[in-house]
Design a protein around this motif. Structure first.
Motif, short mmCIF file in Angstrom:
data_model
loop_
_atom_site.label_atom_id
_atom_site.label_comp_id
_atom_site.label_asym_id
_atom_site.label_seq_id
_atom_site.Cartn_x
_atom_site.Cartn_y
_atom_site.Cartn_z
N MET A 98 0.84 -1.17 0.00
CA MET A 98 0.00 0.00 0.00
C MET A 98 0.89 1.24 0.00
O MET A 98 1.85 1.33 0.75
CB MET A 98 -0.88 -0.01 1.24
CG MET A 98 -1.60 1.27 1.48
SD MET A 98 -2.59 1.22 2.97
CE MET A 98 -3.74 2.48 2.55
N PHE A 99 0.52 2.20 -0.84
CA PHE A 99 1.24 3.47 -0.89
C PHE A 99 0.67 4.44 0.13
O PHE A 99 -0.53 4.45 0.39
CB PHE A 99 1.16 4.09 -2.28
CG PHE A 99 1.84 3.28 -3.34
CD1 PHE A 99 3.15 2.86 -3.18
CD2 PHE A 99 1.17 2.92 -4.50
CE1 PHE A 99 3.78 2.12 -4.15
CE2 PHE A 99 1.80 2.18 -5.47
CZ PHE A 99 3.11 1.77 -5.31
N ILE A 100 1.56 5.26 0.68
CA ILE A 100 1.19 6.19 1.74
C ILE A 100 1.95 7.51 1.54
O ILE A 100 3.08 7.50 1.06
CB ILE A 100 1.49 5.57 3.12
CG1 ILE A 100 0.92 6.39 4.26
CG2 ILE A 100 2.96 5.34 3.31
CD1 ILE A 100 1.03 5.68 5.61
N VAL A 101 1.30 8.61 1.89
CA VAL A 101 1.95 9.92 1.96
C VAL A 101 1.75 10.41 3.38
O VAL A 101 0.63 10.39 3.89
CB VAL A 101 1.34 10.91 0.94
CG1 VAL A 101 1.91 12.30 1.15
CG2 VAL A 101 1.59 10.44 -0.49
N LEU A 102 2.82 10.83 4.00
CA LEU A 102 2.76 11.30 5.38
C LEU A 102 2.90 12.81 5.45
O LEU A 102 3.88 13.37 4.95
CB LEU A 102 3.86 10.64 6.21
CG LEU A 102 3.81 9.11 6.28
CD1 LEU A 102 5.03 8.57 7.00
CD2 LEU A 102 2.53 8.65 6.96
N ASP A 103 1.91 13.45 6.05
CA ASP A 103 2.00 14.88 6.29
C ASP A 103 3.13 15.11 7.29
O ASP A 103 3.46 14.24 8.11
CB ASP A 103 0.67 15.38 6.86
CG ASP A 103 0.51 16.88 6.79
OD1 ASP A 103 1.52 17.60 6.68
OD2 ASP A 103 -0.65 17.35 6.85
N THR A 104 3.73 16.27 7.23
CA THR A 104 4.87 16.58 8.09
C THR A 104 4.54 16.43 9.56
O THR A 104 5.37 15.98 10.35
CB THR A 104 5.38 18.01 7.81
OG1 THR A 104 5.57 18.16 6.41
CG2 THR A 104 6.68 18.28 8.53
N ASN A 105 3.31 16.78 9.95
CA ASN A 105 2.95 16.69 11.36
C ASN A 105 2.99 15.26 11.88
O ASN A 105 3.20 15.03 13.06
CB ASN A 105 1.59 17.36 11.65
CG ASN A 105 0.47 16.82 10.81
OD1 ASN A 105 0.23 15.61 10.77
ND2 ASN A 105 -0.25 17.71 10.15
N VAL A 106 2.84 14.28 11.00
CA VAL A 106 2.94 12.87 11.40
C VAL A 106 4.40 12.54 11.76
O VAL A 106 4.66 11.88 12.77
CB VAL A 106 2.41 11.94 10.30
CG1 VAL A 106 2.58 10.47 10.69
CG2 VAL A 106 0.94 12.24 9.99
N LEU A 107 5.34 13.03 10.96
CA LEU A 107 6.75 12.79 11.26
C LEU A 107 7.18 13.49 12.54
O LEU A 107 7.90 12.91 13.36
CB LEU A 107 7.63 13.25 10.09
CG LEU A 107 7.44 12.53 8.76
CD1 LEU A 107 8.42 13.06 7.73
CD2 LEU A 107 7.55 11.03 8.91
N SER A 165 12.98 21.04 6.55
CA SER A 165 12.83 22.39 7.09
C SER A 165 12.08 22.38 8.42
O SER A 165 12.52 22.99 9.40
CB SER A 165 12.10 23.27 6.08
OG SER A 165 11.80 24.52 6.64
N VAL A 166 10.97 21.69 8.48
CA VAL A 166 10.16 21.68 9.70
C VAL A 166 10.86 20.89 10.81
O VAL A 166 10.93 21.35 11.95
CB VAL A 166 8.75 21.11 9.42
CG1 VAL A 166 7.97 20.90 10.71
CG2 VAL A 166 7.98 22.04 8.49
#
Length: 131
Positions: free
Chosen positions: A1-10, A47-48
């Motif tokens: 399964m493909f996933i994209v993680l928003d920065t707040n998750v990291l 950056s974040v």
């Protein structure tokens, strides 16, 4: 399964070991999910995560991003100019998710348009980790 993680998750994963975001990132690193990203996401992640207020060590950031990119898929997503966003900085995450037909996991769903591919951390966790 493909996933994209928003920065707040990291950020949450590094901040709180044993949390739901940490479990999602760990599962991604272990190969359960395959992260899609582009250069814009990597720039924002670095950056974040490098902001002094988070106080993450440089080696932690470097290691995490290296591991995610080595096991992930780098893409050049198609722009989606007709989709409205309350926070334009989140558009890139949505574009990558749509390009890859991936789940987009975020801690702040209000910034995104209604779309079944977008999931809160809690909902994604319940769908893929609950027994």
């Amino acid at each position: 399964m493909f996933i994209v993680l928003d920065t707040n998750v990291l950020v949450s994963a590094l901040w709180s070991q044993g949390s739901k975001p940490s479990a999602i990132v760990s599962a991604t690193l272990a190969g359960r999910f395959r992260m899609c990203y582009d250069y814009r996401l990597l720039e924002e992640y670095r950056s974040v995560l490098s902001r002094p207020k988070f106080n993450f060590d440089k080696w932690q950031i470097d290691w995490l991003l290296e591991e995610l990119t080595v096991s992930g898929i780098s893409v050049i997503a198609n722009p989606l100019p007709d989709v409205k966003f309350t926070d334009e900085s989140d558009r890139k995450f949505y574009e990558v998710a749509k390009f890859c037909n991936a789940a987009l996991v975020t801690g702040n769903i209000k910034h995104y348009p209604p779309d079944p591919c977008i999931s809160t951390v809690a909902d994604f966790y319940l769908s893929y980790f609950a027994t």
